[in-house]
Design an enzyme around this catalytic site. Structure first.
Site, PDB file in Angstrom:
ATOM      1  N   TYR A  27      -8.280   3.744   3.286  1.00 59.26           N
ATOM      2  CA  TYR A  27      -7.184   4.119   2.380  1.00 59.26           C
ATOM      3  C   TYR A  27      -7.348   3.408   1.034  1.00 59.26           C
ATOM      4  O   TYR A  27      -7.239   4.028  -0.021  1.00 59.26           O
ATOM      5  CB  TYR A  27      -5.833   3.764   3.030  1.00 59.26           C
ATOM      6  CG  TYR A  27      -4.666   3.906   2.093  1.00 59.26           C
ATOM      7  CD1 TYR A  27      -4.211   5.168   1.705  1.00 59.26           C
ATOM      8  CD2 TYR A  27      -4.031   2.788   1.569  1.00 59.26           C
ATOM      9  CE1 TYR A  27      -3.149   5.308   0.818  1.00 59.26           C
ATOM     10  CE2 TYR A  27      -2.970   2.914   0.689  1.00 59.26           C
ATOM     11  CZ  TYR A  27      -2.540   4.173   0.321  1.00 59.26           C
ATOM     12  OH  TYR A  27      -1.487   4.306  -0.568  1.00 59.26           O
ATOM     13  N   GLU A  49       6.198   7.259   1.937  1.00 62.09           N
ATOM     14  CA  GLU A  49       6.771   6.068   1.293  1.00 62.09           C
ATOM     15  C   GLU A  49       8.221   5.875   1.718  1.00 62.09           C
ATOM     16  O   GLU A  49       8.665   4.752   1.943  1.00 62.09           O
ATOM     17  CB  GLU A  49       6.679   6.155  -0.235  1.00 62.09           C
ATOM     18  CG  GLU A  49       5.271   6.142  -0.791  1.00 62.09           C
ATOM     19  CD  GLU A  49       4.543   4.817  -0.661  1.00 62.09           C
ATOM     20  OE1 GLU A  49       5.152   3.811  -0.245  1.00 62.09           O
ATOM     21  OE2 GLU A  49       3.340   4.798  -0.967  1.00 62.09           O
ATOM     22  N   TRP A  57       2.981  -0.912   5.302  1.00 69.79           N
ATOM     23  CA  TRP A  57       2.298   0.354   5.024  1.00 69.79           C
ATOM     24  C   TRP A  57       1.331   0.723   6.149  1.00 69.79           C
ATOM     25  O   TRP A  57       1.168   1.898   6.473  1.00 69.79           O
ATOM     26  CB  TRP A  57       1.593   0.272   3.668  1.00 69.79           C
ATOM     27  CG  TRP A  57       0.943   1.552   3.255  1.00 69.79           C
ATOM     28  CD1 TRP A  57      -0.377   1.745   2.980  1.00 69.79           C
ATOM     29  CD2 TRP A  57       1.571   2.834   3.067  1.00 69.79           C
ATOM     30  NE1 TRP A  57      -0.600   3.056   2.630  1.00 69.79           N
ATOM     31  CE2 TRP A  57       0.576   3.750   2.673  1.00 69.79           C
ATOM     32  CE3 TRP A  57       2.880   3.295   3.194  1.00 69.79           C
ATOM     33  CZ2 TRP A  57       0.837   5.097   2.408  1.00 69.79           C
ATOM     34  CZ3 TRP A  57       3.145   4.634   2.930  1.00 69.79           C
ATOM     35  CH2 TRP A  57       2.133   5.515   2.548  1.00 69.79           C
TER      36      TRP A  57
END
Length: 194
Positions: A27, A49, A57
């Site tokens: 990522y 998000e 995350w």
């Protein structure tokens, strides 16, 4: 070897937040800080998000493919049409974050996303309209401690989106969205992904 300015990987330096998890590293190297102009991807990050609020995350990244399946491959029209049965289905899906406020906000935000598309031609046009010349902001980050959690710009965007009715899009989430979609590039100056 971890250092204040990042993580050394063979001949290159990587932002230390990426750690060593292969999913996080991929990522970091391939997505974070790279400009996104595609509304589908922008909508995907809006959902992810929002789901991430209060969580790490990596927790969301590990569930990303499940979110893709649960939220109709991030098709904004389909998500906007979700009803009570879909909410119940999502609340029973252990592969995603089962928070009713977050689930309902994803559906509400999908409807508002479409309104912005209708008003501005695309969500991309709307969101990029906030940055000078519509070009990504390249921050000069020397150490991870210099990466902001929010900025005046994220305050402004968040305020406008909240005024439009968006949920789970405070200034910190907004700034994370900006980083994820390359509106800002906060990679370290010596990072291999910069």
């Amino acid at each position: 070897m971890t250092q204040d300015f990042g993580l050394k990987t063979h001949d290159s330096i990587r932002c230390s937040w990426a750690g060593s998890d292969p999913l996080y590293v991929k990522y970091h190297d391939e997505e974070w800080g790279r400009p996104v102009y595609d509304d589908k991807t922008l909508f995907e990050f809006l959902i992810l998000e929002g789901a991430q609020a209060g969580l790490s995350w990596i927790t969301i990244l590990k569930r990303r493919e499940h979110y893709r399946k649960a939220f109709a491959d991030f098709d904004v029209q389909k998500v906007a049409a979700f009803g009570d049965e879909d909410v119940e289905r999502l609340m029973n899906d252990a592969r995603i974050i089962r928070n009713k406020l977050k689930v309902n906000s994803a559906i509400t935000n999908a409807k508002l996303f479409i309104k912005i598309q209708e008003e501005f031609g695309s969500f991309s046009s709307y969101i990029l309209g906030f940055i000078p010349d519509g070009k990504p902001i390249l921050n000069r980050i020397e150490k991870m401690g210099d990466v902001p959690a929010r900025t005046e710009l994220s305050d402004k965007i968040s305020k406008d989106m909240k005024k439009r009715g968006f949920k789970f899009f405070g200034t910190t989430i907004c700034y994370a969205h900006m980083q994820a979609t390359g509106m800002v590039n906060d990679h370290l100056l010596n990072c291999c992904a910069r």
